[in-house]
Write a protein that holds these residues in place. Structure first.
Motif, mmCIF file in Angstrom:
data_model
loop_
_atom_site.group_PDB
_atom_site.id
_atom_site.type_symbol
_atom_site.label_atom_id
_atom_site.label_comp_id
_atom_site.label_asym_id
_atom_site.label_seq_id
_atom_site.Cartn_x
_atom_site.Cartn_y
_atom_site.Cartn_z
ATOM 1 N N ARG A 14 -1.761 -2.685 8.110
ATOM 2 C CA ARG A 14 -1.798 -2.613 6.639
ATOM 3 C C ARG A 14 -1.029 -3.762 6.007
ATOM 4 O O ARG A 14 -1.388 -4.235 4.921
ATOM 5 N N SER A 20 -6.227 -2.510 -1.297
ATOM 6 C CA SER A 20 -6.197 -1.126 -0.843
ATOM 7 C C SER A 20 -7.599 -0.521 -0.888
ATOM 8 O O SER A 20 -8.521 -1.066 -1.508
ATOM 9 N N LEU A 221 7.680 -0.172 6.378
ATOM 10 C CA LEU A 221 6.744 -0.296 5.263
ATOM 11 C C LEU A 221 6.003 -1.625 5.351
ATOM 12 O O LEU A 221 6.526 -2.606 5.895
ATOM 13 N N TRP A 237 7.354 7.202 -6.547
ATOM 14 C CA TRP A 237 6.568 5.983 -6.757
ATOM 15 C C TRP A 237 7.431 4.772 -6.423
ATOM 16 O O TRP A 237 8.548 4.633 -6.917
ATOM 17 N N TRP A 278 1.199 -4.203 -5.954
ATOM 18 C CA TRP A 278 1.177 -3.191 -4.898
ATOM 19 C C TRP A 278 2.178 -2.091 -5.208
ATOM 20 O O TRP A 278 3.362 -2.358 -5.433
ATOM 21 N N LEU A 280 3.117 2.222 -4.039
ATOM 22 C CA LEU A 280 2.877 3.371 -3.183
ATOM 23 C C LEU A 280 3.414 4.620 -3.871
ATOM 24 O O LEU A 280 4.344 4.546 -4.675
ATOM 25 N N ILE A 288 2.378 8.985 2.755
ATOM 26 C CA ILE A 288 1.830 8.149 1.697
ATOM 27 C C ILE A 288 0.659 8.879 1.050
ATOM 28 O O ILE A 288 -0.351 9.163 1.692
ATOM 29 N N HIS A 290 -0.584 7.878 -2.245
ATOM 30 C CA HIS A 290 -1.374 6.840 -2.918
ATOM 31 C C HIS A 290 -0.910 5.478 -2.419
ATOM 32 O O HIS A 290 0.287 5.240 -2.257
ATOM 33 N N ASP A 291 -1.856 4.601 -2.170
ATOM 34 C CA ASP A 291 -1.589 3.223 -1.753
ATOM 35 C C ASP A 291 -2.524 2.345 -2.573
ATOM 36 O O ASP A 291 -3.734 2.345 -2.360
ATOM 37 N N GLN A 293 -3.276 -1.470 -4.174
ATOM 38 C CA GLN A 293 -2.953 -2.897 -4.098
ATOM 39 C C GLN A 293 -4.164 -3.722 -4.524
ATOM 40 O O GLN A 293 -5.319 -3.368 -4.253
ATOM 41 N N LYS A 327 -3.439 6.010 -11.790
ATOM 42 C CA LYS A 327 -3.620 6.418 -10.405
ATOM 43 C C LYS A 327 -5.017 7.006 -10.244
ATOM 44 O O LYS A 327 -5.624 7.468 -11.222
#
Length: 330
Positions: A14, A20, A221, A237, A278, A280, A288, A290-291, A293, A327
């Motif tokens: 990643r 993303s 990370l 967040w 980016w 998270l 995780i 939500h990701d 980017q 989101k």
């Protein structure tokens, strides 16, 4: 500069990706009359507060884009905490932590010394309902303007500190690698702090059988964690200011003279954050949720994210605007 050798964790797949899946929704910008809204917080009435590199503290209406100056910090504002009554706590680089009771008021000193030394690099602060403060110190070696040097040195001089309502200070966690964002669990069981220089989020337990111990909520990370905020959705967040820098990772276990040489280079030749947007969202088990980017063509170096009822407000150390996105739908 006194470089410390260390072996970073192997970057995950990643860390090498630039977008993303699902992609980050489109963003719009709220222009500011200044550069570098490093942290953004949401007031009880839905308006935003941020600070810019020239020391100005601004209040922004996200609906209209109207901007007003409400104070001057006398230094570079970093992390902030908004109270229900509209007052603010503000970390000010080179000065300490201050309280702004209301727009136009003078800033009041809350903490300006720690263990007999000036508090020169406070990074983030939060306040519990009983008046207890938790704040991070990024470095006791280097000031804000030399943050890259601290990451290169891997100084390990960051701290997580508690200030009791009576003013007593206690270092809860020492030796952090560039302590940054701070989040208090809603049940007060633990407090979290981002370690930018170690690519992880550290957890210090406040209650229960593990009280007084420290572990890691999440490690390795894919980017450099910066400010963190508890969202209205109950998630943590996290802003990732940049993807992992492969040059920094390769230099870390090698003789320190190499990092001294890199640090001596002109700023334009030093390792720099990769332009990226980016963020998270994590739960309190470290998963995780939500990701998000995308590339940083029109906005980059995201140092903060505030979630408010599904809307995300992003701050940056380098841009002259707050970015607004959302989101994904559940």
């Amino acid at each position: 500069m006194r470089p410390h050798r260390w072996t970073p964790p192997q970057p995950t797949a990643r860390a090498r990706q630039t977008h993303s899946d699902p992609p980050m929704p489109p963003t719009r910008l709220l222009p500011l009359p200044g550069q570098g809204p490093e942290d953004v917080v949401v007031l009880a009435d839905g308006r935003l507060v941020t600070g810019t590199a020239d020391g100005t503290i601004l209040r922004v209406d996200p609906a209209t884009g109207a901007v007003e100056q409400i104070a001057h910090a006398g230094g570079r504002p970093l992390g902030m905490h908004a109270e229900a009554d509209g007052s603010l706590l503000v970390c000010v680089a080179g000065r300490g932590i201050f309280r702004l009771a209301e727009a136009g008021a003078e800033l009041e000193v809350v903490v300006d010394e720690l263990d007999g030394a000036p508090l020169t690099f406070p990074s983030n602060v939060i306040r519990d309902d009983d008046g207890t403060l938790y704040f991070s110190v990024s470095s006791r070696r280097w000031p804000l303007e030399h943050w890259i040097t601290d990451l290169l040195e891997h100084s390990g001089t960051g701290q997580l500190v508690r200030r009791d309502p009576d003013g007593r200070l206690e270092v809860l966690v020492d030796g952090l690698q560039f302590g940054n964002g701070v989040v208090l669990a809603p049940d007060r069981s633990c407090v979290l702090v981002a370690e930018t220089g170690a690519y992880r989020i550290t957890r210090h337990w406040l209650t229960g059988p593990r009280a007084g111990t420290t572990d890691h909520l999440v490690e390795n990370l894919p980017g450099l964690p910066d400010n963190m905020l508890l969202g209205s959705d109950g998630l943590i967040w996290v802003a990732l200011a940049s993807p992992r820098n492969l040059l920094l990772d390769k230099l870390a276990p090698l003789p320190g003279i190499l990092r001294r040489l890199v640090d001596a280079l002109p700023p334009s030749l030093k390792p720099a954050p990769v332009r990226s947007v980016w963020v998270l969202a994590l739960d309190f088990d470290g998963n995780i949720v939500h990701d998000l980017q995308r590339d940083g063509a029109d906005y980059a170096m995201v140092t903060s994210v505030a979630e408010h009822h599904g809307t995300l407000y992003l701050g940056s150390l380098s841009e002259s605007a707050i970015a607004v996105t959302s989101k994904p739908a559940a």
